[in-house]
Design an enzyme around this catalytic site. Structure first.
Site, short mmCIF file in Angstrom:
data_model
loop_
_atom_site.label_atom_id
_atom_site.label_comp_id
_atom_site.label_asym_id
_atom_site.label_seq_id
_atom_site.Cartn_x
_atom_site.Cartn_y
_atom_site.Cartn_z
CG ASP A 176 -47.68 42.82 36.48
OD1 ASP A 176 -48.49 41.92 36.76
OD2 ASP A 176 -46.49 42.61 36.22
CD GLN A 187 -45.57 37.77 42.19
OE1 GLN A 187 -45.85 37.17 43.22
NE2 GLN A 187 -45.06 37.16 41.13
CB CYS A 191 -38.22 38.29 35.35
SG CYS A 191 -38.04 36.60 34.77
CE LYS A 199 -46.26 35.06 38.07
NZ LYS A 199 -45.08 34.41 38.63
CG HIS A 248 -41.83 40.27 35.71
ND1 HIS A 248 -41.74 39.86 34.39
CD2 HIS A 248 -41.62 39.16 36.46
CE1 HIS A 248 -41.52 38.55 34.35
NE2 HIS A 248 -41.44 38.11 35.60
#
Length: 405
Positions: free
Chosen positions: A198, A201, A362, A224, A121
């Protein structure tokens, strides 16, 4: 008439109950919110609203206790060694910026290299580009195989004593691909590099154990994972946080200030300048408590079954295919069409109250590597989606593509 576990779960989301015909499949952008989270934020404002770490009064003490209890909740949710390893930020993006400017700004030297996967991202690319320009460091991109998975041979070849950091997603927001972190992280450490994962998600779909994962930094956003907007988390090992300088100045993050100089509070408060988003922090803890109270293995099985149903249905429709097909994907599918623009398809779906996302998500470098100028149509599944919704999506998609042929 008995109520199924899925019906019971959906009943906890007011927006879904108020819109029973809505098929919400844009969960990678943000999840819907359970009543437990909404009640927690409302209850805070109704019963103990006061600033934290400041007030010499009952409400201030209560708010501070709730804020620090939320830090403990987050630490338990990701199995951090202590609450002191949890830094609250505005989201995953700010958490990565914090690491880039604080750790990167004090560590990177000219010629150092930062490896970022092509899946990343923009939030895990742009902060590193900015600090690399300042430090004279170099960004290297880790390429992908044809199925969308990390090219591990290329990754191994890129690693060198010059590598200072590897930035990698736990689950791609665009393709749903899950890189093999169990191989990627030790390989980075073997050349002396640190690893930032990261988890924005993955965290809603997988149980997270940062100690077992073995990375140096882990970030995620509250919204999220069924929490509110405006709150996120940076986790780092305590010994790393203690070596990192402040990246923003202001109240809250200091021990003593005079015009002769300032001494700073220990981590994590050193990184939380100004009034924090205390109500959202407490609501995030409620969301995590809510999720921890669900049958997460059953949710994972349910989401995986919906993804398989979706993929099998897409295979039966002419003119559409899913990008990225390695095993072990998360419940995210990016679709491309042979004779339709993804924006046109999304508009038709929206007219049937089916919410999806279109664009580059993104992830501009990923789209460039795939040769896509129009981006993709992304379908992202959450715990509250149903098999009937996937069937409706597939039939509507088939109908739409026939109209656009």
């Amino acid at each position: 008439m008995t109520t199924s576990p899925l019906d019971s779960l959906r009943a906890q989301f007011p927006l879904l109950q108020a819109n029973p015909e809505l098929v919400y499949l844009d969960n990678a952008a943000t999840t819907q919110k359970p009543l437990a989270m909404l009640d927690a934020e409302r209850r805070f404002y109704e019963t103990m609203n006061a600033n934290v770490h400041r007030g010499g009064h009952r409400l201030g003490h209560a708010a501070t206790e709730a804020y620090e209890a939320a830090r403990i909740t987050v630490a338990r949710f990701i199995n951090a060694a202590s609450a002191g390893e949890i830094v609250f930020t505005r989201g995953a993006t700010e958490a990565i910026n914090l690491v880039a400017y604080s750790w990167g700004g004090s560590t990177l030297k000219p010629g150092d290299e930062i490896l970022l996967s092509t899946l990343e991202h923009h939030a895990n690319i742009v902060p590193w580009q900015l600090i690399a320009q300042t430090a004279g460091a170099v960004i290297r991109a880790i390429p992908l195989l044809d199925d969308g998975q990390i090219d591990m041979a290329a990754y191994q070849a890129l690693l060198s004593p010059r590598t200072r950091l590897v930035g990698i997603s736990q689950m791609s927001n665009a393709l749903g691909v899950c890189p093999p972190l169990a191989q990627i992280i030790p390989a980075a450490h073997a050349v002396g590099a640190s690893v930032l994962v990261d988890g924005a998600q993955a965290i809603a779909h997988q149980e997270i154990d940062v100690q077992a994962l073995g990375a140096d930094f882990y970030v995620f956003s509250g919204h999220k994972v069924f929490g509110p907007t405006g709150i996120g988390v940076l986790w780092a090992r305590a010994d790393i946080l203690e070596q990192m300088p402040p990246w923003q100045g202001g109240g809250e993050m200091i021990e003593r200030v005079s015009f002769a100089g300032t001494t700073f509070a220990p981590a994590p408060r050193r990184f939380e300048a100004g009034t924090p988003a205390f109500a959202q922090t407490i609501a995030l803890a409620a969301a995590l408590d809510w999720l921890r109270g669900q049958d997460r293995p059953a949710i994972a099985v349910h989401e995986s079954a919906l993804y398989r149903q979706l993929a099998a249905g897409i295979d039966q429709i002419n003119g559409v295919r899913i990008l990225g097909t390695p095993t072990g994907k998360g419940p995210i599918a990016s679709l491309v069409f042979s004779h339709a623009h993804p924006y046109d398809v999304a508009q038709f779906l929206d007219e049937r109250d089916i919410a999806v996302r279109v664009g580059n998500h993104c992830a501009g470098p990923l789209m460039q590597s795939l040769g896509l100028n129009n981006g993709t149509l992304r379908i992202s599944i959450a715990a509250y989606n149903t098999a009937a919704q996937i069937d409706l999506l597939l039939s509507t998609l088939n109908e739409t593509l026939e109209l656009l042929a």
